[in-house]
Design a protein around this motif. Structure first.
Motif, PDB file in Angstrom:
ATOM      1  N   GLY A  16     -21.606 -13.011  80.070  1.00 18.00           N
ATOM      2  CA  GLY A  16     -19.941 -11.857  79.864  1.00 18.00           C
ATOM      3  C   GLY A  16     -20.034 -10.183  80.057  1.00 18.00           C
ATOM      4  N   ASN A  17     -21.260 -10.171  80.538  1.00 14.03           N
ATOM      5  CA  ASN A  17     -21.684  -8.388  80.679  1.00 14.03           C
ATOM      6  C   ASN A  17     -22.743  -8.181  81.944  1.00 14.03           C
ATOM      7  OD1 ASN A  17     -21.833  -5.714  80.765  1.00 14.03           O
ATOM      8  ND2 ASN A  17     -22.232  -5.442  78.210  1.00 14.03           N
ATOM      9  N   LEU A  18     -22.175  -8.023  82.788  1.00 13.55           N
ATOM     10  CA  LEU A  18     -23.173  -8.471  84.268  1.00 13.55           C
ATOM     11  C   LEU A  18     -23.846  -7.062  84.177  1.00 13.55           C
ATOM     12  CD1 LEU A  18     -24.103  -9.754  86.697  1.00 13.55           C
ATOM     13  CD2 LEU A  18     -21.904  -8.663  87.642  1.00 13.55           C
ATOM     14  N   ARG A  51     -24.291  -3.745  69.848  1.00 14.51           N
ATOM     15  CA  ARG A  51     -23.201  -2.429  69.987  1.00 14.51           C
ATOM     16  C   ARG A  51     -22.557  -2.895  70.976  1.00 14.51           C
ATOM     17  NH1 ARG A  51     -27.026   2.869  70.477  1.00 14.51           N
ATOM     18  NH2 ARG A  51     -25.063   3.498  70.142  1.00 14.51           N
ATOM     19  N   GLN A  52     -22.530  -4.094  71.622  1.00 18.46           N
ATOM     20  CA  GLN A  52     -22.085  -4.384  72.344  1.00 18.46           C
ATOM     21  C   GLN A  52     -20.359  -5.002  72.772  1.00 18.46           C
ATOM     22  OE1 GLN A  52     -23.067  -8.473  74.212  1.00 18.46           O
ATOM     23  NE2 GLN A  52     -23.057  -9.019  72.175  1.00 18.46           N
ATOM     24  N   ASP A  53     -20.065  -4.615  71.505  1.00 16.11           N
ATOM     25  CA  ASP A  53     -18.420  -4.061  71.512  1.00 16.11           C
ATOM     26  C   ASP A  53     -18.172  -2.576  71.461  1.00 16.11           C
ATOM     27  OD1 ASP A  53     -17.614  -6.994  71.840  1.00 16.11           O
ATOM     28  OD2 ASP A  53     -18.331  -7.407  69.910  1.00 16.11           O
ATOM     29  N   PRO A 286     -15.402  -2.369  83.543  1.00 17.06           N
ATOM     30  CA  PRO A 286     -16.612  -2.419  84.197  1.00 17.06           C
ATOM     31  C   PRO A 286     -17.725  -3.262  83.626  1.00 17.06           C
ATOM     32  CG  PRO A 286     -15.624  -0.728  82.323  1.00 17.06           C
ATOM     33  CD  PRO A 286     -14.589  -2.071  82.171  1.00 17.06           C
ATOM     34  N   LYS A 287     -17.674  -4.150  82.844  1.00 14.73           N
ATOM     35  CA  LYS A 287     -18.891  -5.035  82.162  1.00 14.73           C
ATOM     36  C   LYS A 287     -19.087  -6.014  83.644  1.00 14.73           C
ATOM     37  CE  LYS A 287     -17.983  -5.075  77.642  1.00 14.73           C
ATOM     38  NZ  LYS A 287     -18.226  -6.563  76.007  1.00 14.73           N
ATOM     39  N   THR A 288     -18.435  -6.520  84.372  1.00 16.70           N
ATOM     40  CA  THR A 288     -17.783  -7.167  85.186  1.00 16.70           C
ATOM     41  C   THR A 288     -19.178  -6.886  86.234  1.00 16.70           C
ATOM     42  OG1 THR A 288     -16.151  -6.587  86.485  1.00 16.70           O
ATOM     43  CG2 THR A 288     -15.877  -8.633  84.417  1.00 16.70           C
ATOM     44  N   SER A 289     -19.032  -5.310  86.908  1.00 18.69           N
ATOM     45  CA  SER A 289     -19.730  -4.516  87.641  1.00 18.69           C
ATOM     46  C   SER A 289     -20.904  -4.554  87.244  1.00 18.69           C
ATOM     47  CB  SER A 289     -19.013  -4.000  88.443  1.00 18.69           C
ATOM     48  OG  SER A 289     -19.875  -2.971  89.260  1.00 18.69           O
TER      49      SER A 289
END
Length: 391
Positions: A16-18, A51-53, A286-289
């Protein structure tokens, strides 16, 4: 299946975090060359997952990678001071890659340049100790010079076939000289691994931005290698990976002195549409790019994103690809998350040469991600063998 979805695959470290997964792929892709260590990558990965959140993902990324790089560089410095050069070189190589990863999402400025200088210091410390056959060179270019490495394949100094290798938008000559240059040398092929306009050292320390007419940089690189007695000027190919998938066809379409070209990953045929899509994804999540909001405008030297999008329209292969008449190879992964497979098919269809080849790597054979980062060796082997047959 449930466990796989939760943990991600080898290539998708952060489901889910490209943004982070693609950057992690790039680090992992250097594993086969002893340039990183999976234990260290795993350790950083576990810290990042915790730390991804956090709201500021870019700061988390920088802090974890730079902390690991600092630790490894300290070991390298101590080994170097004690004369243990191989140990120092191995640690410098890993630290260089970790610093370069830490720098990735930092906005342009003094802190970013300082982080890059850390990476370059370590890279140099590694290459000088581990690979004394790599020559540090400057390629004359429009009143200045482009930094490069030359790897000589021939031990007797006789003229040999040569590859001019340009980076992508996010990579550097230190990576390409290790994963490609050293490998090509084993096949008897010289390599000039170069940071061209808009790339790594040329952009960061020499303020040389990218340009649509990349054939100018290609001509400078050819002039340099052709002047060397250990290069056969009739057997020089140009290769670019990732964004270099634009550079290589642009160069051979305009400069007929090159004997062949390789796109190690095709680039979007419509650069403006690609960058517009990236900006839309960044605005939504931002996670999708895979990219940063600043990256393209910084690389092309534009003052803001609006101007950069207009400049993107100038980056075109239309009318240029049709002029390619030398052997040309395109490699692409069927699961490329950065550039869709359709772009590789369009480039292949547009190329005018009847000596063109499109290799699509599937999940069954491996190398299905962007520029075969999930199995880079399989891509380099394919290119190396193709070069031997065509130059």
């Amino acid at each position: 299946m449930e466990a796989t979805d939760k943990c991600g695959t080898w290539a998708e470290h952060f489901p889910g975090n490209l943004r982070w997964s693609n950057a992690m792929q790039i680090v992992k892709g250097m594993t086969p060359y002893g340039a990183v260590a999976m234990e260290e990558i795993d350790r950083v990965g576990r810290r990042l997952k915790a730390r991804q959140d956090e709201p500021d993902l870019d700061t988390a990324w920088r802090e974890e990678w730079s902390a690991m790089a600092d630790r490894i560089a300290a070991v390298a410095d101590k080994a170097a001071a004690e004369g243990r050069d191989i140990t120092a070189g191995n640690h410098y190589m890993r630290a260089g890659n970790y610093y370069y990863s830490a720098e990735r999402f930092m906005v342009p400025g003094d802190d970013k340049i300082a982080m890059y200088r850390n990476a370059l210091r370590c890279y140099h410390g590694a290459l000088k100790r581990l690979h004394p056959n790599i020559e540090f060179v400057d390629v004359p270019y429009e009143g200045t010079a482009l930094p490069a490495y030359f790897v000589r394949a021939s031990k007797d100094g006789k003229p040999a076939p040569t590859v001019v290798l340009f980076d992508g938008m996010d990579n550097c000559k230190e990576m390409s000289v290790v994963f490609a240059g050293l490998d090509f040398a084993k096949r008897g092929i010289n390599t000039l691994a170069i940071d061209g306009p808009g790339q790594a050292e040329a952009l960061r320390l020499r303020n040389i931005a990218s340009r649509p007419d990349y054939e100018v940089a290609g001509a400078a690189a050819y002039d340099y290698v052709a002047s060397r007695p250990d290069v056969d000027p009739s057997r020089v190919a140009v290769m670019g990976y990732s964004f270099g998938g634009y550079h290589a066809p642009r160069i051979v379409g305009n400069d007929k002195r090159y004997a062949a070209g390789v796109a190690f990953g095709a680039m979007h045929w419509d650069m403006h549409a690609w960058q517009s899509d990236i900006k839309a994804k960044l605005a939504a999540d931002p996670k999708t790019s895979f990219s940063s909001d600043f990256q393209f405008r910084w690389v092309v030297g534009s003052p803001d994103n609006k101007a950069a999008l207009e400049r993107a329209k100038l980056f075109t292969l239309e009318g240029i690809a049709q002029q390619i008449d030398c052997p040309f190879l395109i490699l692409h992964g069927e699961n490329d998350r950065i550039v869709p497979l359709e772009s590789a098919r369009i480039l292949y269809d547009k190329i005018g040469s009847n000596r063109k080849h499109l290799k699509i790597f599937t999940a069954e054979e491996g190398g299905t991600e962007h520029c075969q980062v999930d199995h880079r060796q399989i891509g380099i082997d394919y290119i190396g063998d193709w070069l031997l047959e065509n130059i």
